[in-house]
Write an enzyme that holds these catalytic residues in place. Structure first.
Site, PDB file in Angstrom:
ATOM      1  N   VAL A  26      35.720  40.522  17.764  1.00  0.00           N
ATOM      2  CA  VAL A  26      35.627  39.717  16.554  1.00  0.00           C
ATOM      3  C   VAL A  26      36.853  39.916  15.670  1.00  0.00           C
ATOM      4  CG1 VAL A  26      34.315  39.303  14.432  1.00  0.00           C
ATOM      5  CG2 VAL A  26      33.106  39.729  16.590  1.00  0.00           C
ATOM      6  N   ASP A  45      41.916  50.100  12.682  1.00  0.00           N
ATOM      7  CA  ASP A  45      40.878  50.546  13.606  1.00  0.00           C
ATOM      8  C   ASP A  45      40.953  52.062  13.697  1.00  0.00           C
ATOM      9  OD1 ASP A  45      39.102  48.975  15.945  1.00  0.00           O
ATOM     10  OD2 ASP A  45      39.525  51.079  16.399  1.00  0.00           O
ATOM     11  N   THR A  95      27.313  46.128  15.553  1.00  0.00           N
ATOM     12  CA  THR A  95      25.969  46.429  15.052  1.00  0.00           C
ATOM     13  C   THR A  95      24.997  46.359  16.228  1.00  0.00           C
ATOM     14  OG1 THR A  95      25.791  44.107  14.350  1.00  0.00           O
ATOM     15  CG2 THR A  95      26.313  45.729  12.656  1.00  0.00           C
ATOM     16  N   THR A 130      26.871  41.189  12.337  1.00  0.00           N
ATOM     17  CA  THR A 130      25.487  40.720  12.294  1.00  0.00           C
ATOM     18  C   THR A 130      24.589  41.821  11.753  1.00  0.00           C
ATOM     19  OG1 THR A 130      25.885  39.314  14.221  1.00  0.00           O
ATOM     20  CG2 THR A 130      23.593  39.787  13.656  1.00  0.00           C
ATOM     21  N   CYS A 270      25.017  38.951  21.286  1.00  0.00           N
ATOM     22  CA  CYS A 270      24.313  38.202  20.238  1.00  0.00           C
ATOM     23  C   CYS A 270      22.874  37.876  20.612  1.00  0.00           C
ATOM     24  CB  CYS A 270      25.077  36.920  19.918  1.00  0.00           C
ATOM     25  SG  CYS A 270      26.704  37.195  19.183  1.00  0.00           S
ATOM     26  N   ARG A 341      29.188  45.392  28.935  1.00  0.00           N
ATOM     27  CA  ARG A 341      28.408  46.334  28.131  1.00  0.00           C
ATOM     28  C   ARG A 341      26.990  45.845  27.849  1.00  0.00           C
ATOM     29  NH1 ARG A 341      32.191  46.976  23.126  1.00  0.00           N
ATOM     30  NH2 ARG A 341      32.440  44.756  23.624  1.00  0.00           N
TER      31      ARG A 341
END
Length: 440
Positions: A26, A45, A95, A130, A270, A341
């Site tokens: 993202v 990062d 998240t 999210t 998602c 993943r």
């Protein structure tokens, strides 16, 4: 600092600098798009190895491209003090959910604390990750205030704008999909909207509350999850009724208002994750959303169903699971991407192995060593069908269309079978070559 003073002092030169916190699937494309505007962009990062690779011109996600990263003007750093230079801080951290399907907002909390240690007054902090409705206020704001000695809403401000990135989808990039934006105040909302309008050609939708924007992101993927669960359950029912699921769907689709979905494995960051943000938060407030839960249960059962289709093929081909070798072609969660993943393929593999099947994997996009560590099976470096009893076409990468199935049938063991999850092969051609063929 009052809101009036905050408004009167805008815009400031500092507002021309953006810091993106988190440079994954993202954050990196987001930072790149802003770097193509007049903004100064800092990419932060915590992973120094990632920063070194980015600074060397290597795209760690594969979505932007090495050449674009090498030529962009992003300042990559693992030094959090760089956050102090920005007028906008955009948080794009993962998240996930726990093994018990509880949303884990640890990364959001940690990012908020890091930002708080370095943020300067008048900065606008926008969360893109999210989360459940209310999390920006309940998790992010307290984290910022704990380490900043500033008051959010007076000294610094927050907004929420959920990411809508679809990895591997070149037609629906950041610029092509309308962006939902929200802000702590009307002034902040307008600043956040103006910010994203510089990179989103499709425009922005102003949500009246942060919680509305948070919920909308979850609902987008809950709707897809429920619709896919419907056709997946239909596919399982049709299997028992000995009906062709696709033929049933194609007939139903002749009605103008029928929504087109196809059965299949549901993976990714998602659809399998976002429903639990609403489920958990609704339960915390005294309501259990049973339809959302049931849709998840159906889609989580599909990997096992794919394995069971393989067992039926073995039985029809007079093969014994403990003496059979199955090649799983395609390990990533969707075609054209390298991410495993959150791939649902792992569930199929584990179910096959529980019955003693020897499972071998291949994926033209996924790093072989990464796949072996994640899935704990042998991964072919070069695709080979020698003495393979059956193939599960789990992720339909384009490469499958260049494979000579006649040669494959010759290389595989006697009475070979193919389980074609997404039905990308022509059943008649496959069965004419001697394969036992099944699909969802």
């Amino acid at each position: 600092m009052s809101e009036a003073r905050f408004s009167e002092n805008r815009p400031s030169p500092k507002r021309r600098t953006i810091c993106v916190v988190g440079l994954g699937y993202v954050g990196l494309p987001l930072a790149y798009e802003f770097s193509r505007t007049s903004y100064n962009v800092i990419g932060y990062d915590i992973n120094p190895e990632k920063i070194d690779r980015l600074a060397s011109g290597f795209d760690v996600t594969g979505d932007v491209g090495d050449e674009a990263i090498e030529e962009c003007d992003i300042t990559f750093t693992d030094d959090p003090s760089a956050i102090s230079q920005a007028g906008f801080v955009l948080i794009t951290v993962p998240t996930p959910v726990t093994e018990l399907k509880i949303p884990d907002l640890t990364y959001v909390e940690q990012a908020g604390e890091t930002v708080g240690r370095h943020v300067e007054p008048e900065t606008i902090i926008v969360l893109e990750s999210t989360v459940y409705p209310g999390a920006t206020r309940e998790i992010l704001i307290p984290a910022i205030e704990r380490t900043s000695n500033l008051t959010v809403g007076e000294d610094v401000f927050v907004g929420y704008s959920p990411e809508r990135v679809v990895p591997g989808d070149t037609e629906h990039g950041i610029r092509d999909v309308m962006r939902i934006v929200s802000g702590q105040t009307d002034d902040v909302l307008e600043e956040v909207a103006a910010l994203y309008e510089t990179i989103v050609d499709a425009g922005v939708h102003r949500a009246s509350e942060i919680e509305i924007a948070e919920a909308a992101k979850c609902v987008e993927n809950i709707q897809r999850d429920i619709n896919i669960a419907l056709v997946n359950e239909l596919a399982i029912a049709c299997e028992h009724l000995e009906l062709d699921t696709r033929a049933v769907l194609e007939a139903a689709e002749t009605k103008w208002n029928f929504h087109k979905y196809r059965p299949g494995l549901v993976g990714g960051h998602c659809i399998p994750i976002d429903p639990f943000f609403i489920i958990t938060e609704a339960q915390r407030h005294g309501f259990t959303p049973k339809l959302i839960q049931q849709a998840r249960a159906v889609n989580e059962y599909v990997p096992k169903h794919v394995a069971e289709l393989s067992f039926r093929c073995m039985n029809e081909c007079e093969k014994v699971p403990r003496s059979s070798t199955v090649l799983v072609f395609g390990l990533s969660y969707k075609p054209g991407v390298a991410d495993i993943r959150t791939s649902a393929v792992s569930g199929t593999i584990h179910h096959l192995e529980s019955y003693g099947v020897d499972v071998i994997g291949f994926d033209p996009y996924v790093d072989r060593h990464v796949a072996e560590a994640e899935l704990e099976i042998e991964i072919q470096e070069t695709l080979s069908f020698d003495e393979i009893d059956g193939m599960i076409l789990a992720t339909p990468h384009d490469m499958i269309h260049s494979i000579d199935l006649r040669q494959v049938a010759s290389d595989m063991a006697v009475n070979p079978f193919i389980v074609d999850v997404d039905r990308v092969l022509d059943e008649r051609d496959v069965t004419n070559l001697g394969f036992n063929y099944r699909t969802l």
